[in-house]
Design a protein around this motif. Sequence first.
Motif, short mmCIF file in Angstrom:
data_model
loop_
_atom_site.label_atom_id
_atom_site.label_comp_id
_atom_site.label_asym_id
_atom_site.label_seq_id
_atom_site.Cartn_x
_atom_site.Cartn_y
_atom_site.Cartn_z
N LEU A 198 -18.41 -13.62 4.51
CA LEU A 198 -16.98 -13.54 4.78
C LEU A 198 -16.26 -13.68 3.44
O LEU A 198 -15.74 -14.74 3.10
CB LEU A 198 -16.58 -14.64 5.77
CG LEU A 198 -17.16 -14.45 7.18
CD1 LEU A 198 -16.95 -15.67 8.05
CD2 LEU A 198 -16.57 -13.21 7.85
N PHE A 207 -24.62 -10.39 8.28
CA PHE A 207 -23.44 -9.98 9.02
C PHE A 207 -22.31 -9.83 8.02
O PHE A 207 -21.88 -10.80 7.41
CB PHE A 207 -23.15 -11.02 10.12
CG PHE A 207 -24.30 -11.12 11.08
CD1 PHE A 207 -24.32 -10.35 12.23
CD2 PHE A 207 -25.40 -11.91 10.79
CE1 PHE A 207 -25.41 -10.38 13.09
CE2 PHE A 207 -26.49 -11.96 11.64
CZ PHE A 207 -26.50 -11.19 12.79
N VAL A 208 -21.92 -8.58 7.84
CA VAL A 208 -21.08 -8.21 6.70
C VAL A 208 -19.62 -8.10 7.12
O VAL A 208 -19.24 -7.17 7.82
CB VAL A 208 -21.56 -6.86 6.11
CG1 VAL A 208 -20.80 -6.55 4.83
CG2 VAL A 208 -23.07 -6.88 5.85
N GLU A 249 -15.61 -9.61 8.32
CA GLU A 249 -15.05 -10.44 9.39
C GLU A 249 -15.14 -9.83 10.80
O GLU A 249 -14.97 -10.54 11.78
CB GLU A 249 -13.59 -10.80 9.08
CG GLU A 249 -12.65 -9.63 9.04
CD GLU A 249 -11.22 -10.11 8.81
OE1 GLU A 249 -10.83 -11.14 9.37
OE2 GLU A 249 -10.49 -9.42 8.06
#
Lengths: 435, 435
Positions: free
Chosen positions: B339, B357-358, B360
Amino acid sequence: MQVLEGDAARAALTRSFNEIPVPDAVLARIRDTFGEALTPEAVVARILDDVRQRGDEALLDWTAKLDGVRPGGLNVGPAEIEAAQVDPTLHEAIRLAIRRVRSFYEQQPAHGFLNHSPEGALGQLVRPLGRVGVYVPGGLAPLISTLIHTAVPAQVAGVQDIVVATPPARDGTVHPAILVAARELGLTQVVRAGGAQAIAALAYGTASVPAVDKIAGPGNLFVVIAKRMVYGQTGIESLPGPTETLVVADDSADPRHVAADLLAQAEHNGAEPVLVSTSRELLLAVQAEIGGQLEALPEPNRSWARDSVLARMKVVLAADLHEALALANLYAPEHLCLLTRDPWSLLGQVTRAGGVFVGEYSMEALGDYVAGPSHVMPTGGTARFMSPVNVRDFQNIISVVGLNASALRQIGPAGAALARAEGLEAHARAIESRL
Amino acid sequence: MQVLEGDAARAALTRSFNEIPVPDAVLARIRDTFGEALTPEAVVARILDDVRQRGDEALLDWTAKLDGVRPGGLNVGPAEIEAAQVDPTLHEAIRLAIRRVRSFYEQQPAHGFLNHSPEGALGQLVRPLGRVGVYVPGGLAPLISTLIHTAVPAQVAGVQDIVVATPPARDGTVHPAILVAARELGLTQVVRAGGAQAIAALAYGTASVPAVDKIAGPGNLFVVIAKRMVYGQTGIESLPGPTETLVVADDSADPRHVAADLLAQAEHNGAEPVLVSTSRELLLAVQAEIGGQLEALPEPNRSWARDSVLARMKVVLAADLHEALALANLYAPEHLCLLTRDPWSLLGQVTRAGGVFVGEYSMEALGDYVAGPSHVMPTGGTARFMSPVNVRDFQNIISVVGLNASALRQIGPAGAALARAEGLEAHARAIESRL
């Protein structure tokens, strides 16, 4: 030798996976060494625990106790690796083996993907492991090929740091052929330790041996048990145990070649040679050939091979090649040799094997050294769920989720619905807070 | 919460792999159930042994003893699977999840090669496993997504026979949402059994449950220990334990989102939420947000999340993003959330993680359900050597060696030289007999 057919053949080729067999000689040696009747598991647990606690000192103590030598240092020095020499023919053979194994694994597809679309990107990164341990068994001769057939796939995978462990000889040295192979491979750390104590050092790390991310390579019963026990702490590539070959031959096969292939397998300690043929004449001819070729072998190879043939060889008469292949798949052999009139036509029927050796010029013995694919293959029926050592063993996948706001709007509500159905309210809110 | 920096941060994020932690509550429950202080390993060994000996009866007995119900039959009947219903929104979400996970894994490169050249052919066949067991943990809610995220990669791999095992509810039923997902996946065998007893049944087979080639799926401590113990007997895909998320955030991150992601992780039993930031202000803001969002959660989720935050949350201040990524790689998290202002620029520095997990809009909670990649990812630092569940887990490689006479003449002598250096005379002769 009894010729098995039908249900009897199926029963004989059905594996019992329940126990790792422990030879009486191993139990006797444990009693001699430890002064009590321990299971191999108890011995390994004791060794692992001791190396974890006491590091190098324990590694040296166990090497002294079990291998009969206390080496001056655990790591072979760089000067010793640099100075090692073997005769030129062997040296060239080592170079050829390295070239061919490398060239084979460079062809293995082993890449990730990252798919960019209007919803963002999803994919898999493929990353080499950080540090790998290669175990090279000791025994009566240097297993040069095992080092090559394990380290090269790791190198092709991109692993930068490879630690070799191998038991020292009685005089504390590592055989020069192993050191020459290490040098040709560009490997700089060779640890003079074997058995469960070497697996412990690679898994937990000691002052002299760094902990590795994965341990690869075959070994004896104690090594296999140790690899099972440290799994989770560190990765392992498989659990290779005693080797085995299943030959499928029809009436076109040359009994001399079939016999030679089975004996090459049989000279390994604990090996299981299996012959499945559609021709009763061939079975009889091969049995006669085995007798003759056995006699012509020098000692100790003759005794080794005779032991395996007498104790474990299985001979099966199949109704046709279809049944022969079904029996081979049931057995899930480490090595499957197809010595038939049209061996390529059978390949599509092979569902379970470590490696398939197609036709009379692809003898398994060639695969052990210079054909290309690694000779470290799944044994004991584990070809049902394991693969030969390969590039994938030394790479991890990392999943990538990189979606955008538009994708979130599309699929976020379904995600939140599933989260609530699973009772995970904070999951649902983490999604909905961005919607 | 204490903010860690530098060496203290590194120490806190360095995993100790030596023991699987056993909560006191588990030990107390063992004492209550067995009337003696057994280790979880001893409990699992006892269960495995009993199921191996007594099959279905043992499976039913242990289900009665540990899950408090003795189901009428072990397998859910076809009529029950056919009749299962859930509300239309959830049903559609299940369909969407299946579609998206399938579409993701259909993109994974997973093919062999066979390279024909003048020397013959060398290559790798890629074959689906024969039969796979999917373990779906029970607990307070049906883990629909776990079934989807494990079975779909196996189906894409080509596995024809998938057996699902999941613990029954107190009334002996399996939740209709699990049955709807099974039906949508085309799966026909759902076994009402969980825990170590289910793993035993899948590994050894019973009258009602066929032995499988590999067992996949997460579970509690007993399931993980059982998977370790049956490994070798059967394959296992990994050893997923308590979940964890490491969030890397810079000063551009929205504290509300960071807090929401950490709490979504924290509501899992035993979860470890980790926050690494380059901004002290963000760390403080996230801590305040966590307090507020915790209060807004309903019970029991609030208590679960609070337990994880209080017991295990780690907060780290990094000097820069380079150090933040180095700490993330050291920790090797199951989930790594980026984030930051430019998250894609960091991807190349990620070497060890289950999933990344790239940005927002790619919250981990979305990945748990509908993003695409399987949510079954390596935990406890095993991302050093393991991958998320993927197509490769359900396929074997079979090496192919099909060389011709000309190749044998070229490389046979080198093979024989290596064989003799290893003391394997019959290997050398098997090669030379064809030269």
